[in-house]
Design a protein around this motif. Structure first.
Motif, PDB file in Angstrom:
ATOM      1  N   SER A  56     -55.494  48.002  18.985  1.00 47.32           N
ATOM      2  CA  SER A  56     -56.805  48.189  19.477  1.00 47.32           C
ATOM      3  C   SER A  56     -57.335  46.644  19.612  1.00 47.32           C
ATOM      4  N   TYR A  57     -56.950  45.726  19.005  1.00 46.19           N
ATOM      5  CA  TYR A  57     -57.504  44.157  18.872  1.00 46.19           C
ATOM      6  C   TYR A  57     -56.897  43.479  19.860  1.00 46.19           C
ATOM      7  N   ILE A  58     -55.522  43.860  20.252  1.00 48.93           N
ATOM      8  CA  ILE A  58     -54.888  43.190  21.269  1.00 48.93           C
ATOM      9  C   ILE A  58     -55.662  43.735  22.756  1.00 48.93           C
ATOM     10  N   ARG A  59     -55.878  44.983  22.822  1.00 43.73           N
ATOM     11  CA  ARG A  59     -56.458  45.556  23.867  1.00 43.73           C
ATOM     12  C   ARG A  59     -57.758  44.664  24.288  1.00 43.73           C
ATOM     13  N   VAL A  60     -58.366  44.470  23.152  1.00 42.34           N
ATOM     14  CA  VAL A  60     -59.868  43.892  23.390  1.00 42.34           C
ATOM     15  C   VAL A  60     -59.764  42.331  23.315  1.00 42.34           C
ATOM     16  N   HIS A  61     -59.028  41.746  22.657  1.00 46.40           N
ATOM     17  CA  HIS A  61     -59.018  40.323  22.358  1.00 46.40           C
ATOM     18  C   HIS A  61     -57.768  39.545  23.197  1.00 46.40           C
ATOM     19  N   GLY A  62     -56.840  40.446  23.214  1.00 44.62           N
ATOM     20  CA  GLY A  62     -55.492  39.740  23.751  1.00 44.62           C
ATOM     21  C   GLY A  62     -54.980  39.128  22.428  1.00 44.62           C
ATOM     22  N   VAL A  63     -53.582  38.473  22.771  1.00 46.29           N
ATOM     23  CA  VAL A  63     -52.769  38.115  21.755  1.00 46.29           C
ATOM     24  C   VAL A  63     -53.298  36.733  21.102  1.00 46.29           C
ATOM     25  N   GLN A  64     -53.115  36.669  19.931  1.00 42.69           N
ATOM     26  CA  GLN A  64     -53.751  35.595  19.094  1.00 42.69           C
ATOM     27  C   GLN A  64     -52.541  34.746  18.437  1.00 42.69           C
ATOM     28  N   LEU A  65     -52.754  33.792  17.774  1.00 44.29           N
ATOM     29  CA  LEU A  65     -51.796  32.914  17.041  1.00 44.29           C
ATOM     30  C   LEU A  65     -51.960  33.375  15.671  1.00 44.29           C
ATOM     31  N   ILE A  66     -53.030  34.002  15.297  1.00 44.99           N
ATOM     32  CA  ILE A  66     -53.102  34.412  13.739  1.00 44.99           C
ATOM     33  C   ILE A  66     -53.253  35.820  14.015  1.00 44.99           C
ATOM     34  N   PRO A  67     -52.379  36.594  12.952  1.00 44.96           N
ATOM     35  CA  PRO A  67     -52.574  38.115  12.969  1.00 44.96           C
ATOM     36  C   PRO A  67     -54.217  38.493  12.706  1.00 44.96           C
ATOM     37  N   HIS A  68     -54.734  39.700  13.301  1.00 44.67           N
ATOM     38  CA  HIS A  68     -55.897  40.136  12.999  1.00 44.67           C
ATOM     39  C   HIS A  68     -55.588  41.543  12.823  1.00 44.67           C
ATOM     40  N   GLU A  69     -56.566  42.300  11.998  1.00 43.59           N
ATOM     41  CA  GLU A  69     -56.416  43.556  11.551  1.00 43.59           C
ATOM     42  C   GLU A  69     -54.777  44.089  11.382  1.00 43.59           C
ATOM     43  N   PHE A  70     -54.376  43.343  10.331  1.00 46.26           N
ATOM     44  CA  PHE A  70     -52.999  43.324  10.069  1.00 46.26           C
ATOM     45  C   PHE A  70     -52.431  44.807   9.848  1.00 46.26           C
ATOM     46  N   THR A  71     -51.578  45.239  10.529  1.00 49.23           N
ATOM     47  CA  THR A  71     -50.708  46.628  10.564  1.00 49.23           C
ATOM     48  C   THR A  71     -49.378  46.498  10.620  1.00 49.23           C
ATOM     49  N   LEU A  72     -48.567  47.366   9.991  1.00 51.50           N
ATOM     50  CA  LEU A  72     -47.313  47.450  10.199  1.00 51.50           C
ATOM     51  C   LEU A  72     -46.795  48.600  11.114  1.00 51.50           C
ATOM     52  N   LYS A  73     -47.639  49.200  11.881  1.00 50.17           N
ATOM     53  CA  LYS A  73     -47.583  50.464  12.543  1.00 50.17           C
ATOM     54  C   LYS A  73     -46.408  50.252  13.456  1.00 50.17           C
ATOM     55  N   ALA A  74     -46.251  49.222  14.222  1.00 52.24           N
ATOM     56  CA  ALA A  74     -45.313  48.979  15.472  1.00 52.24           C
ATOM     57  C   ALA A  74     -44.077  48.935  14.833  1.00 52.24           C
ATOM     58  N   TYR A  75     -43.641  48.222  13.633  1.00 50.35           N
ATOM     59  CA  TYR A  75     -42.468  48.341  12.950  1.00 50.35           C
ATOM     60  C   TYR A  75     -41.999  49.659  12.562  1.00 50.35           C
ATOM     61  N   GLU A  76     -42.820  50.208  11.851  1.00 46.86           N
ATOM     62  CA  GLU A  76     -42.665  51.949  11.412  1.00 46.86           C
ATOM     63  C   GLU A  76     -42.354  52.558  12.533  1.00 46.86           C
ATOM     64  N   MET A  77     -42.930  52.365  13.756  1.00 47.88           N
ATOM     65  CA  MET A  77     -42.429  53.292  14.816  1.00 47.88           C
ATOM     66  C   MET A  77     -41.282  52.792  15.443  1.00 47.88           C
ATOM     67  N   VAL A  78     -40.838  51.629  15.252  1.00 52.05           N
ATOM     68  CA  VAL A  78     -39.415  51.208  15.845  1.00 52.05           C
ATOM     69  C   VAL A  78     -38.264  51.674  14.840  1.00 52.05           C
ATOM     70  N   THR A  79     -38.628  51.297  13.388  1.00 49.01           N
ATOM     71  CA  THR A  79     -37.715  51.972  12.555  1.00 49.01           C
ATOM     72  C   THR A  79     -37.791  53.283  12.193  1.00 49.01           C
ATOM     73  N   LYS A  80     -38.626  54.057  12.607  1.00 53.26           N
ATOM     74  CA  LYS A  80     -38.713  55.345  11.956  1.00 53.26           C
ATOM     75  C   LYS A  80     -37.586  56.306  12.137  1.00 53.26           C
ATOM     76  N   SER A  81     -36.834  56.324  13.259  1.00 53.64           N
ATOM     77  CA  SER A  81     -35.789  57.231  13.328  1.00 53.64           C
ATOM     78  C   SER A  81     -34.593  56.796  12.197  1.00 53.64           C
ATOM     79  N   GLY A  82     -34.270  55.685  12.170  1.00 52.60           N
ATOM     80  CA  GLY A  82     -33.356  55.017  11.457  1.00 52.60           C
ATOM     81  C   GLY A  82     -31.893  54.551  12.073  1.00 52.60           C
ATOM     82  N   LEU A  83     -32.185  55.119  13.622  1.00 54.64           N
ATOM     83  CA  LEU A  83     -31.098  54.502  14.305  1.00 54.64           C
ATOM     84  C   LEU A  83     -31.103  53.145  14.805  1.00 54.64           C
ATOM     85  N   ILE A  84     -32.372  52.425  14.540  1.00 56.61           N
ATOM     86  CA  ILE A  84     -32.292  50.881  14.838  1.00 56.61           C
ATOM     87  C   ILE A  84     -31.375  50.272  14.010  1.00 56.61           C
ATOM     88  N   TRP A  85     -31.243  50.767  12.638  1.00 60.02           N
ATOM     89  CA  TRP A  85     -30.381  50.009  11.581  1.00 60.02           C
ATOM     90  C   TRP A  85     -28.754  50.264  12.022  1.00 60.02           C
TER      91      TRP A  85
END
Length: 308
Positions: A56-85
């Motif tokens: 939501s922050y990226i959609r409103v403010h764009g990418v930034q040099l410092i993380p805002h509204e820290f979350t691991l949701k993207a990494y959780e989604m990528v590694t969720k199935s376990g096939l990535i490993w």
């Protein structure tokens, strides 16, 4: 006399006075190099920060040099199935095997092609160079791999094409040319065979070349996705890392398009942050590898730059 005096000062360890012109040239060089290094590292830092920022922050403010509204949701989604490993393991194995075997073949080929007592070296060199200029096209290549070699849904379809290239063979041949011919002749006088000469005398002198070409091979295997898209279908459960991440991005985008406005909000599907997380997962290990081969890589690419 002035040159002799300067050489005597350098050999004796005395400090050499640098003129104003040299200071300006060095200052400009340091500034340009620093600016270019920062220009290269800033995008990487932005990707890293964005991968930990909420969608939501990226959609409103764009990418930034410092993380805002820290979350691991993207990494959780990528590694969720376990096939990535599993994809990581497959890509590491293919990178190691392909680089080792490719270096062995390319180094032996380059050594043989520069031997003056090898009668067919010019004909074979021309044949290798000729194949780098012309290509039959995608359709004959696909039929060759699937119908003739029967490599459909086989990891060898990804491993073998990247193992050698005309450019790397020519590069290795030019590296081997830097080795004096008298070294191989001395090995023959001592009664050593060709393989003994190659392993004990030639290979130790090819460390910069091996590091340079090995890095090219490793990058090729690590970043490979095109061969996988051609020859690895859905029947193959584990795919190389880059192609697996490519599929994750496509599936995330398709999910967003299919359910947007119906069941979940657009901000609940981290499409942009998933792309950033994929970039970090894909580039991180190979970036960490580079410092270990940097010394040999720089020495390798400068071989032949100085004549004498």
């Amino acid at each position: 006399m002035a040159k002799t005096k300067d050489l005597d000062m350098m050999e004796s360890g005395a400090k050499v006075k640098i003129g104003a012109t040299d200071m300006v040239v060095r200052g400009v060089g340091y500034f340009v190099t620093t600016f270019y290094a920062l220009a290269c590292i800033f995008p990487f830092l932005i990707i890293l920060a964005s991968s930990f920022t909420s969608e939501s922050y990226i959609r409103v403010h764009g990418v930034q040099l410092i993380p805002h509204e820290f979350t691991l949701k993207a990494y959780e989604m990528v590694t969720k199935s376990g096939l990535i490993w599993k994809s990581y393991g497959l890509t590491i194995a293919m990178t190691f095997v392909g680089t080792f075997v490719g270096l062995s073949i390319i180094s032996m080929t380059g050594y043989a092609l520069q031997r003056k007592d090898f009668p067919f070296r010019n004909a074979i060199s021309f044949y290798i160079y000729f194949t780098s200029l012309f290509s039959a096209g995608l359709a004959p290549y696909y039929l060759l791999m699937t119908q003739t070699y029967h490599l459909k849904d086989s990891y060898f379809a990804v491993l073998l094409p990247l193992m050698m290239s005309p450019w790397l063979i020519i590069l290795m041949k030019n590296f081997v040319k830097q080795i004096p011919h008298e070294i191989t002749e001395s090995g023959k006088i001592d009664g050593a065979g060709d393989m003994t000469i190659f392993i004990r005398l030639v290979l130790p002198m090819l460390k910069p070349a091996l590091a340079t070409i090995g890095l090219f091979l490793a990058l090729g295997y690590w970043n490979e996705w095109y061969q996988s898209s051609l020859f690895l279908s859905s029947k193959v459960d584990v795919k190389p890392l880059q192609y697996m991440l490519y599929e994750i991005v496509n599936k995330t985008q398709a999910l967003k398009n299919s359910v947007a406005g119906q069941y979940v909000s657009l901000t609940d599907i981290p499409t942009e942050t998933v792309k950033m997380a994929n970039a970090m997962l894909a580039t991180g290990p190979i970036v960490l590898l580079y410092p270990f081969v940097q010394k040999y890589f720089i020495g390798g690419i400068t071989v032949g730059a100085v004549k004498g």
